[in-house]
Scaffold this active site. Structure first.
Site, PDB file in Angstrom:
ATOM      1  N   ILE A  12       0.818  -1.214   0.000  1.00 32.88           N
ATOM      2  CA  ILE A  12       0.000   0.000   0.000  1.00 32.88           C
ATOM      3  C   ILE A  12       0.854   1.268   0.000  1.00 32.88           C
ATOM      4  O   ILE A  12       0.427   2.302  -0.488  1.00 32.88           O
ATOM      5  CB  ILE A  12      -1.018  -0.013   1.160  1.00 32.88           C
ATOM      6  CG1 ILE A  12      -2.127   0.994   0.872  1.00 32.88           C
ATOM      7  CG2 ILE A  12      -0.339   0.228   2.512  1.00 32.88           C
ATOM      8  CD1 ILE A  12      -3.408   0.747   1.612  1.00 32.88           C
ATOM      9  N   ASN A  25      -3.671   2.623  14.709  1.00 31.84           N
ATOM     10  CA  ASN A  25      -4.119   2.366  16.073  1.00 31.84           C
ATOM     11  C   ASN A  25      -4.645   3.693  16.621  1.00 31.84           C
ATOM     12  O   ASN A  25      -4.433   4.755  16.029  1.00 31.84           O
ATOM     13  CB  ASN A  25      -3.015   1.746  16.942  1.00 31.84           C
ATOM     14  CG  ASN A  25      -1.839   2.657  17.144  1.00 31.84           C
ATOM     15  OD1 ASN A  25      -1.988   3.819  17.523  1.00 31.84           O
ATOM     16  ND2 ASN A  25      -0.649   2.144  16.915  1.00 31.84           N
ATOM     17  N   VAL A  34       0.460  -2.379   8.671  1.00 34.96           N
ATOM     18  CA  VAL A  34       0.214  -1.301   7.709  1.00 34.96           C
ATOM     19  C   VAL A  34       0.565   0.050   8.332  1.00 34.96           C
ATOM     20  O   VAL A  34       1.200   0.898   7.701  1.00 34.96           O
ATOM     21  CB  VAL A  34      -1.263  -1.315   7.242  1.00 34.96           C
ATOM     22  CG1 VAL A  34      -1.610  -0.058   6.457  1.00 34.96           C
ATOM     23  CG2 VAL A  34      -1.542  -2.556   6.407  1.00 34.96           C
ATOM     24  N   ASP A  35       0.154   0.250   9.562  1.00 33.12           N
ATOM     25  CA  ASP A  35       0.395   1.521  10.260  1.00 33.12           C
ATOM     26  C   ASP A  35       1.891   1.842  10.310  1.00 33.12           C
ATOM     27  O   ASP A  35       2.324   2.938   9.946  1.00 33.12           O
ATOM     28  CB  ASP A  35      -0.197   1.436  11.670  1.00 33.12           C
ATOM     29  CG  ASP A  35      -0.315   2.776  12.371  1.00 33.12           C
ATOM     30  OD1 ASP A  35      -0.298   3.830  11.706  1.00 33.12           O
ATOM     31  OD2 ASP A  35      -0.453   2.757  13.610  1.00 33.12           O
ATOM     32  N   SER A 125      -8.362  -4.403   9.816  1.00 34.26           N
ATOM     33  CA  SER A 125      -8.618  -5.350  10.914  1.00 34.26           C
ATOM     34  C   SER A 125      -8.342  -6.814  10.580  1.00 34.26           C
ATOM     35  O   SER A 125      -8.483  -7.669  11.442  1.00 34.26           O
ATOM     36  CB  SER A 125     -10.038  -5.215  11.473  1.00 34.26           C
ATOM     37  OG  SER A 125     -10.177  -4.023  12.205  1.00 34.26           O
ATOM     38  N   VAL A 128      -3.318  -8.209  12.477  1.00 36.55           N
ATOM     39  CA  VAL A 128      -3.116  -8.473  13.892  1.00 36.55           C
ATOM     40  C   VAL A 128      -4.380  -8.263  14.726  1.00 36.55           C
ATOM     41  O   VAL A 128      -4.466  -8.764  15.841  1.00 36.55           O
ATOM     42  CB  VAL A 128      -1.955  -7.643  14.494  1.00 36.55           C
ATOM     43  CG1 VAL A 128      -0.639  -8.016  13.846  1.00 36.55           C
ATOM     44  CG2 VAL A 128      -2.218  -6.161  14.393  1.00 36.55           C
TER      45      VAL A 128
END
Length: 188
Positions: A12, A25, A34-35, A125, A128
């Protein structure tokens, strides 16, 4: 305008779109998956914007199901829309499913407010946070289709493409299978 929903297997952080959606988060200060990838690749500009948000309106963090935009920093996108997905728990499935759908609706609304024409989503979601991939795909694809079909006034009006960028062949296969199932159901 007809909006295309596309599926790609990939990274991404490599997407050349107006908006990349971050499965964030609630702290908005980076994390794993991803974050973490978005914060690392986007550079300190994203974190600076997130800190400004935390110092103002989002002092307690971003609530699950909500979305907020920042700069994209060094990413090839223009903006990042951060959304917090729910953790999967069987005992609170209905509430969690609605919050997961809200992630997609709110992200599309934020993208529309920015004037975006192209949006790239991860499988919110489904990593993890433990959401079963097929169910996550069903909620994602159904919700995005409903928004684009006018179920959420204005949120999808100007979008040319909503792209699901799926990490790994298995996640891509699951999304493709669910999309085919949903398309077959629409034709009945």
């Amino acid at each position: 305008m007809v909006t295309r929903i596309t599926l790609v297997e990939g990274d991404i952080t490599q997407q050349q779109v107006d908006v990349v959606v971050n499965a964030a988060n609630s702290s908005l200060l980076g994390g794993g998956g991803v974050d973490g990838a978005i914060h690392r690749k986007g550079g300190p500009e994203i974190l600076e914007d997130c800190r400004r948000l935390r110092a103002s309106h989002w002092g307690g963090g971003l609530a699950t199901g909500r979305a907020v935009a920042t700069t994209a920093g060094r990413l090839p996108a223009r903006w990042v829309v951060h959304t917090v997905g729910p953790v999967f728990l069987e005992e609170t499935y209905e509430e969690g499913a609605e919050l997961l759908a809200s992630c997609y609706r709110e992200s599309l609304r934020a993208a529309a407010e920015l004037g975006a024409r192209t949006v790239a989503f991860p499988a919110v979601s489904a990593g993890v946070y433990g959401w079963p991939p097929a169910d996550a795909a069903r909620i994602a694809l159904t919700t995005v289709s409903e928004v684009l079909d006018g179920g959420d006034a204005g949120a999808g009006a100007e979008l040319a493409e909503v792209r699901f960028v799926l990490f790994g062949a298995e996640t891509y296969r699951v999304f493709e299978s669910v999309r085919e199932e949903l398309l077959g159901r629409d034709e009945d």
